[in-house]
Write a protein that holds these residues in place. Structure first.
Motif: not given
Length: 457
Positions: A80-81, A130, A378-380
């Motif tokens: 994740t970020q 992301s 964040h989740n792309p």
């Protein structure tokens, strides 16, 4: 007859009008002008939710998250970020089914929920990035790199505008400039005349919109002098995009001095209309977004092709709740929910709904597990967007994410597909809308993009 009468000035005027109508004022600015096939819509209203709303808290409910709330996340995680991943986080909002279609919507969007039978909810949208800046460029331009033309610029380039007194691409700025800045609305390698024109909130949305000269003819004389000097420079040095665009922009600005005050003067709107949009709301960001949505409808009425709305400041972060999920999402939803619901109703009531495509999305979604204790990262890999208006099959859910709302597992949709579908509804084949640059024919969808057939009426 027009060429011969009155020393030919009638012919000159006609040529100018035809050139403006086709938006082909320069031999080096090839503009499509006409659709490739019959268009379903004339205009696009892009409701950009800056920061990335959480799909599992808005339009994609997941019982598994409620069941596992507070427990270690049971599926494989991607990096994740901020890599501050906590336990599974269930949604703090209830979902209810609405309309004949029974589409579930969370309590965050009670006004939008009244229009679910007009929405096509895409639950399987994905992004290639992301991080906000690159994801914003990707969403707006089809490329994660800075400097490419935005989808509004491509639309304006491809179809021109039905109103020569207003820009073909308008950005209604609610107060938040998204990460990546104005390059999200730029024209890139397209001629500069196609970049987005930013309107600020308030009664005077454009700087210097009121003439400063005391005599009306004085400003006209100044513009004529500038145009003459620029034309002389081009005759001497050859075609120059910046000079040609400057001439067009000066002339457009001159015409906007009468068109914009008329656009933003809401005295002809009824008190009931203003109340419905939320212009009298106690929450100031709701008032700001209400005005934007009302102006978007007025711009559609005036033939503007592409209108993008950015979010207002809500005394907190944009839809980017790395912590404080409940407070942040509730404030952001309070700002936009009522105005969007009123916009959809108003478009239908005025017969504009079938001529307009409305798109709602952020640049990505959020993780189904917590960042820290009460936020989402964040989740792309799978998030929700929706479309409504002409050519859209309302009351539709398209695609699906896994049981956690984490990854798209059915009918995966890419940003390129969104762009291709948008252009299709405007009557444009995304593979044929090209511009020669750097030795190749460039397009909004690059070498990608397919229609999202399941949401088309």
């Amino acid at each position: 007859m027009l060429r011969q009468a009155a020393c030919g000035f009638g012919g000159v005027a006609l040529s100018s009008m035809l050139a403006q109508s086709s938006m082909a004022g320069s031999r080096d600015v090839p503009v499509l002008g006409d659709p490739h096939y019959p268009a379903k819509v004339k205009s696009v209203i892009f409701l950009y939710m800056d920061g990335g709303p959480s799909q599992v808290d808005t339009f994609d409910p997941k019982e598994r998250l409620t069941k596992d709330n507070g427990k270690p996340f049971a599926a494989k995680r991607e990096p994740t970020q901020f890599n501050n991943a906590g336990n599974t986080l269930g949604s703090p909002w209830k979902f209810n089914q609405y309309g004949e279609s029974g589409i579930p919507v969370s309590d965050l969007f009670k006004h939008v929920a009244q229009h679910v039978d007009d929405l096509a909810v895409v639950r399987s949208m994905t992004s290639n990035f992301s991080e906000h800046t690159n994801a914003n460029y990707f969403l707006h331009t089809g490329s994660g790199l800075q400097g490419r033309p935005s989808m509004g610029a491509w639309t304006s380039y491809g179809l021109g505008s039905e109103n020569q007194d207003l820009p073909g691409f308008v950005v209604l700025n609610g107060g938040l400039v998204p990460p990546g800045g104005l390059d999200n609305f730029n024209s890139g390698f397209l001629p500069a005349a196609f970049q987005g024109s930013t309107f600020q909130s308030g009664d005077m949305p454009v700087a210097n919109i009121l003439p400063q000269e005391k005599k009306p003819g004085l400003q006209r004389a100044k513009l004529d002098l500038l145009a003459s000097l620029d034309q002389s420079a081009m005759q001497r040095d050859g075609v120059h995009d910046q000079l040609e665009s400057a001439i067009k922009n000066y002339e457009l600005a001159f015409r906007m001095q009468s068109a914009v005050p008329d656009l933003t003067n809401l005295d002809d709107e009824t008190a009931a209309t203003k109340e419905a949009y939320g212009m009298n709301a106690k929450f100031e960001p709701t008032q700001i977004y209400a005005r934007q949505c009302l102006l978007a409808r007025r711009l559609v009425e005036r033939g503007v092709r592409f209108i993008e709305l950015t979010c207002p400041k809500v005394r907190g972060d944009r839809w980017d709740q790395h912590d404080g999920l409940r407070d942040g999402h509730e404030k952001n939803a309070l700002a936009v929910d009522q105005p969007i619901g009123a916009l959809l109703a108003d478009l239908k009531q005025r017969g504009l709904f079938e001529e307009t495509l409305v798109i709602w999305t952020g640049e990505f979604g959020r993780t189904p597990f917590a960042q820290g204790k009460n936020g989402r990262d964040h989740n792309p890999y799978g998030f929700s967007s929706w479309l409504a208006g002409g050519g859209i099959k309302g009351g539709t859910i398209y695609g699906a994410t896994d049981e956690f709302g984490y990854r798209a597992i059915e009918n995966k949709v890419e940003i390129h597909d969104l762009h291709a579908t948008m252009l299709h509804l405007l009557g444009v084949d995304h593979e044929r809308l090209t511009f020669r640059w750097s030795g190749r024919d460039m397009r909004l969808t690059d070498v990608h993009g397919k229609l999202i057939d399941g949401i088309l009426a």
